[in-house]
Write an enzyme that holds these catalytic residues in place. Structure first.
Site, PDB file in Angstrom:
ATOM      1  N   HIS A  50      -4.781   4.140   8.012  1.00  0.00           N
ATOM      2  CA  HIS A  50      -5.370   5.269   7.273  1.00  0.00           C
ATOM      3  C   HIS A  50      -6.791   5.567   7.717  1.00  0.00           C
ATOM      4  O   HIS A  50      -7.559   6.187   6.978  1.00  0.00           O
ATOM      5  CB  HIS A  50      -5.332   4.983   5.760  1.00  0.00           C
ATOM      6  CG  HIS A  50      -3.942   4.977   5.212  1.00  0.00           C
ATOM      7  ND1 HIS A  50      -3.554   4.230   4.122  1.00  0.00           N
ATOM      8  CD2 HIS A  50      -2.826   5.611   5.642  1.00  0.00           C
ATOM      9  CE1 HIS A  50      -2.263   4.424   3.889  1.00  0.00           C
ATOM     10  NE2 HIS A  50      -1.795   5.259   4.796  1.00  0.00           N
ATOM     11  N   THR A  94      -0.978  -5.446  -0.963  1.00  0.00           N
ATOM     12  CA  THR A  94      -0.721  -4.022  -1.145  1.00  0.00           C
ATOM     13  C   THR A  94       0.346  -3.824  -2.219  1.00  0.00           C
ATOM     14  O   THR A  94       1.284  -4.593  -2.316  1.00  0.00           O
ATOM     15  CB  THR A  94      -0.280  -3.333   0.166  1.00  0.00           C
ATOM     16  OG1 THR A  94      -0.004  -1.940  -0.098  1.00  0.00           O
ATOM     17  CG2 THR A  94       0.954  -3.969   0.776  1.00  0.00           C
ATOM     18  N   PRO A  96      -0.627 -11.560  -5.921  1.00  0.00           N
ATOM     19  CA  PRO A  96      -0.471 -12.211  -7.239  1.00  0.00           C
ATOM     20  C   PRO A  96       0.513 -11.465  -8.140  1.00  0.00           C
ATOM     21  O   PRO A  96       1.098 -12.031  -9.034  1.00  0.00           O
ATOM     22  CB  PRO A  96      -1.883 -12.157  -7.836  1.00  0.00           C
ATOM     23  CG  PRO A  96      -2.794 -11.815  -6.735  1.00  0.00           C
ATOM     24  CD  PRO A  96      -1.991 -11.110  -5.700  1.00  0.00           C
TER      25      PRO A  96
HETATM   26  C1  BV8 Z   1       2.192  11.510   4.389  1.00  0.00           C
HETATM   27  C2  BV8 Z   1      -7.189   6.468   2.794  1.00  0.00           C
HETATM   28  C3  BV8 Z   1       3.484  13.143   5.479  1.00  0.00           C
HETATM   29  C4  BV8 Z   1      -8.128   7.341   2.048  1.00  0.00           C
HETATM   30  C5  BV8 Z   1      -5.127   6.394   1.486  1.00  0.00           C
HETATM   31  C6  BV8 Z   1       3.165  14.782  -2.593  1.00  0.00           C
HETATM   32  C7  BV8 Z   1       2.328  15.491  -1.736  1.00  0.00           C
HETATM   33  C8  BV8 Z   1       1.897  14.973  -0.526  1.00  0.00           C
HETATM   34  C9  BV8 Z   1       2.308  13.715  -0.157  1.00  0.00           C
HETATM   35  C10 BV8 Z   1       3.118  13.025  -1.015  1.00  0.00           C
HETATM   36  C11 BV8 Z   1       3.565  13.525  -2.212  1.00  0.00           C
HETATM   37  N1  BV8 Z   1       4.348  12.587  -2.827  1.00  0.00           N
HETATM   38  C12 BV8 Z   1       4.414  11.490  -2.034  1.00  0.00           C
HETATM   39  C13 BV8 Z   1       3.696  11.748  -0.936  1.00  0.00           C
HETATM   40  C14 BV8 Z   1       3.474  10.874   0.156  1.00  0.00           C
HETATM   41  C15 BV8 Z   1       2.132  10.205  -0.113  1.00  0.00           C
HETATM   42  C16 BV8 Z   1       2.385   9.018  -1.041  1.00  0.00           C
HETATM   43  O1  BV8 Z   1       2.943   8.026  -0.627  1.00  0.00           O
HETATM   44  N2  BV8 Z   1       1.968   9.157  -2.317  1.00  0.00           N
HETATM   45  C17 BV8 Z   1       2.183   8.079  -3.250  1.00  0.00           C
HETATM   46  C18 BV8 Z   1       1.012   8.034  -4.239  1.00  0.00           C
HETATM   47  C19 BV8 Z   1       3.526   8.286  -3.940  1.00  0.00           C
HETATM   48  N3  BV8 Z   1       1.674   9.748   1.178  1.00  0.00           N
HETATM   49  C20 BV8 Z   1       0.923  10.557   1.921  1.00  0.00           C
HETATM   50  O2  BV8 Z   1       0.483  11.630   1.571  1.00  0.00           O
HETATM   51  C21 BV8 Z   1       0.659  10.014   3.324  1.00  0.00           C
HETATM   52  N4  BV8 Z   1       0.969  11.028   4.279  1.00  0.00           N
HETATM   53  O3  BV8 Z   1       3.110  11.201   3.693  1.00  0.00           O
HETATM   54  O4  BV8 Z   1       2.277  12.448   5.401  1.00  0.00           O
HETATM   55  C22 BV8 Z   1       3.289  14.341   4.606  1.00  0.00           C
HETATM   56  C23 BV8 Z   1       2.512  15.355   5.109  1.00  0.00           C
HETATM   57  C24 BV8 Z   1       2.368  16.506   4.320  1.00  0.00           C
HETATM   58  C25 BV8 Z   1       2.983  16.612   3.044  1.00  0.00           C
HETATM   59  C26 BV8 Z   1       3.752  15.547   2.567  1.00  0.00           C
HETATM   60  C27 BV8 Z   1       3.897  14.406   3.337  1.00  0.00           C
HETATM   61  C28 BV8 Z   1      -0.789   9.633   3.494  1.00  0.00           C
HETATM   62  C29 BV8 Z   1      -1.164   8.580   2.493  1.00  0.00           C
HETATM   63  C30 BV8 Z   1      -2.542   8.036   2.836  1.00  0.00           C
HETATM   64  C31 BV8 Z   1      -3.473   8.188   1.653  1.00  0.00           C
HETATM   65  N5  BV8 Z   1      -4.747   7.538   1.977  1.00  0.00           N
HETATM   66  N6  BV8 Z   1      -6.266   5.811   1.839  1.00  0.00           N
HETATM   67  C32 BV8 Z   1      -9.162   6.549   1.294  1.00  0.00           C
HETATM   68  O5  BV8 Z   1      -9.100   5.310   1.210  1.00  0.00           O
HETATM   69  O6  BV8 Z   1     -10.084   7.206   0.772  1.00  0.00           O
HETATM   70  S1  BV8 Z   1      -4.111   5.622   0.384  1.00  0.00           S
HETATM   71  C33 BV8 Z   1      -4.800   4.214  -0.293  1.00  0.00           C
HETATM   72  O7  BV8 Z   1      -3.889   3.738  -1.299  1.00  0.00           O
HETATM   73  C34 BV8 Z   1      -4.890   3.038   0.631  1.00  0.00           C
HETATM   74  O8  BV8 Z   1      -5.246   3.360   1.940  1.00  0.00           O
HETATM   75  C35 BV8 Z   1      -3.555   2.380   0.577  1.00  0.00           C
HETATM   76  O9  BV8 Z   1      -2.744   2.778   1.636  1.00  0.00           O
HETATM   77  C36 BV8 Z   1      -2.925   2.977  -0.625  1.00  0.00           C
HETATM   78  C37 BV8 Z   1      -2.292   1.928  -1.500  1.00  0.00           C
HETATM   79  O10 BV8 Z   1      -3.277   1.107  -1.925  1.00  0.00           O
HETATM   80  P1  BV8 Z   1      -3.165  -0.486  -1.743  1.00  0.00           P
HETATM   81  O11 BV8 Z   1      -3.883  -0.848  -0.503  1.00  0.00           O
HETATM   82  O12 BV8 Z   1      -1.764  -0.973  -1.873  1.00  0.00           O
HETATM   83  O13 BV8 Z   1      -4.019  -0.881  -2.994  1.00  0.00           O
HETATM   84  P2  BV8 Z   1      -3.558  -0.910  -4.515  1.00  0.00           P
HETATM   85  O14 BV8 Z   1      -4.795  -0.901  -5.340  1.00  0.00           O
HETATM   86  O15 BV8 Z   1      -2.494   0.117  -4.771  1.00  0.00           O
HETATM   87  O16 BV8 Z   1      -2.868  -2.326  -4.613  1.00  0.00           O
HETATM   88  C38 BV8 Z   1      -3.654  -3.495  -4.405  1.00  0.00           C
HETATM   89  C39 BV8 Z   1      -2.694  -4.650  -4.442  1.00  0.00           C
HETATM   90  O17 BV8 Z   1      -3.424  -5.836  -4.159  1.00  0.00           O
HETATM   91  C40 BV8 Z   1      -2.035  -4.847  -5.795  1.00  0.00           C
HETATM   92  O18 BV8 Z   1      -0.638  -5.016  -5.599  1.00  0.00           O
HETATM   93  C41 BV8 Z   1      -2.665  -6.144  -6.325  1.00  0.00           C
HETATM   94  O19 BV8 Z   1      -1.733  -6.913  -7.061  1.00  0.00           O
HETATM   95  C42 BV8 Z   1      -3.005  -6.837  -5.048  1.00  0.00           C
HETATM   96  N7  BV8 Z   1      -4.117  -7.782  -5.129  1.00  0.00           N
HETATM   97  C43 BV8 Z   1      -5.212  -7.753  -5.937  1.00  0.00           C
HETATM   98  N8  BV8 Z   1      -6.008  -8.807  -5.648  1.00  0.00           N
HETATM   99  C44 BV8 Z   1      -5.400  -9.500  -4.652  1.00  0.00           C
HETATM  100  C45 BV8 Z   1      -4.205  -8.850  -4.312  1.00  0.00           C
HETATM  101  N9  BV8 Z   1      -3.370  -9.287  -3.353  1.00  0.00           N
HETATM  102  C46 BV8 Z   1      -3.730 -10.411  -2.709  1.00  0.00           C
HETATM  103  N10 BV8 Z   1      -4.870 -11.091  -2.961  1.00  0.00           N
HETATM  104  C47 BV8 Z   1      -5.720 -10.677  -3.928  1.00  0.00           C
HETATM  105  N11 BV8 Z   1      -6.854 -11.365  -4.172  1.00  0.00           N
END
Ligand code: BV8
Length: 244
Positions: A119, A189, A215
């Site tokens: 990303h 993630t 976790p």
């Molecule tokens: C795409 C960069 C094709 C920016 C990020 C409607 C309209 C448009 C798109 C969509 C739509 N519906 C769905 C989509 C697709 C969409 C998507 O997936 N949406 C989700 C919300 C359903 N995806 C996209 O849009 C992607 N592009 O599909 O292109 C397209 C083109 C045009 C139109 C349609 C489709 C692009 C997605 C990229 C977004 N950018 N980041 C920035 O950072 O500012 S996303 C951001 O959240 C992160 O980069 C990461 O990828 C994402 C998920 O976050 P995580 O890293 O998993 O973090 P999270 O907080 O969620 O979880 C943390 C985890 O860690 C937890 O599980 C926790 O338990 C755990 N944890 C906590 N502590 C620890 C731990 N684990 C281990 N050790 C610890 N100590």
């Protein structure tokens, strides 16, 4: 956690020719970088669609830049933790690929190289008109918001992938090529955002053994051969220490 889970993973890693690791915000949590969906998570105060989308930027570039500048300032006070350092230790291992969804640059600061930045990076800026190549800018705080392109004066934007934007083709190619692996390790993630969250499924289709370190349980559960329900900064050093 049964040590056998750690021993299982250590044994698989020892025997693996090709290892691919996918990290998310959870690997930076111990460094003090807020995750996206956890308590105090980044999205908690804002909705993703309000800030991390081209529409939000076109509507209010200053607001979006204020959010990124705030994140950059925060991240600049954070240090890589044992999870980043352990993964950096795998650098240069034949057949090893690190894919990260994180834009914080902590893997690089821990010494990882040749990272597949799925990303992009919060430390890279680019001209919205594409008049020049993207450039690195580590300045905190940014002197002027919204940031302008130093070459043509148009708006500059963070070099990250927003919701609704496609993944860079070259990045996607590198990530896809790395899915032909023996072990696919997903760390920190929630496996909610696609196409990153789909990588584990594709790896399984290539015959990989899939494991998660987190976790909490996640959206990838159905694909996994093993779950290590532990923090990455504890589990990774432990497992790598066992895998020789
Ligand atoms: C795409 C960069 C094709 C920016 C990020 C409607 C309209 C448009 C798109 C969509 C739509 N519906 C769905 C989509 C697709 C969409 C998507 O997936 N949406 C989700 C919300 C359903 N995806 C996209 O849009 C992607 N592009 O599909 O292109 C397209 C083109 C045009 C139109 C349609 C489709 C692009 C997605 C990229 C977004 N950018 N980041 C920035 O950072 O500012 S996303 C951001 O959240 C992160 O980069 C990461 O990828 C994402 C998920 O976050 P995580 O890293 O998993 O973090 P999270 O907080 O969620 O979880 C943390 C985890 O860690 C937890 O599980 C926790 O338990 C755990 N944890 C906590 N502590 C620890 C731990 N684990 C281990 N050790 C610890 N100590």
């Amino acid at each position: 956690m049964l040590t056998s889970h750690f021993e299982q993973l250590a044994d698989r890693l020892r025997k693996a020719q090709r290892i691919t690791v996918l990290t998310g915000a959870g690997v930076s949590a111990a460094s003090g970088v807020p995750t996206f969906r956890g308590d105090g998570g980044l999205w908690k105060n804002y909705k993703a669609e309000d800030l991390a989308t081209p529409e939000a930027f076109n509507r209010d570039p200053r607001l979006v830049w204020e959010w990124y500048d705030w994140r950059r300032r925060l991240i600049s006070t954070c240090k890589p933790n044992a999870a980043h350092v352990t993964l950096a230790g795998l650098n240069g291992r034949p057949g090893f690929t690190l894919i990260t969804q994180n834009v914080d640059g902590l893997h690089e600061r821990a010494g990882s190289q040749d990272i597949v930045r799925f990303h992009g990076s919060i430390w890279q800026l680019r001209c919205v008109d594409g008049c020049c190549e993207p450039w690195d800018d580590l300045t905190v705080p940014l002197p002027e918001l919204p940031v302008k392109c130093p070459r043509c004066g148009a708006l500059a934007r963070p070099g990250v992938v927003w919701f609704g934007e496609s993944i860079d083709e070259g990045v996607l190619r590198r990530a896809t090529a790395s899915l032909e692996c023996d072990v696919f390790l997903s760390v920190g993630t929630s496996s909610l955002v696609y196409p990153a969250a789909g990588l584990v499924h594709a790896a399984k289709q290539h015959g990989a053994w899939a494991v998660e370190i987190n976790p909490a349980s996640t959206g990838a559960a159905a694909e996994l051969d093993l779950v290590i329900a532990a923090p990455a900064e504890e589990a990774l050093p432990k497992v790598m220490g066992m895998s020789g």
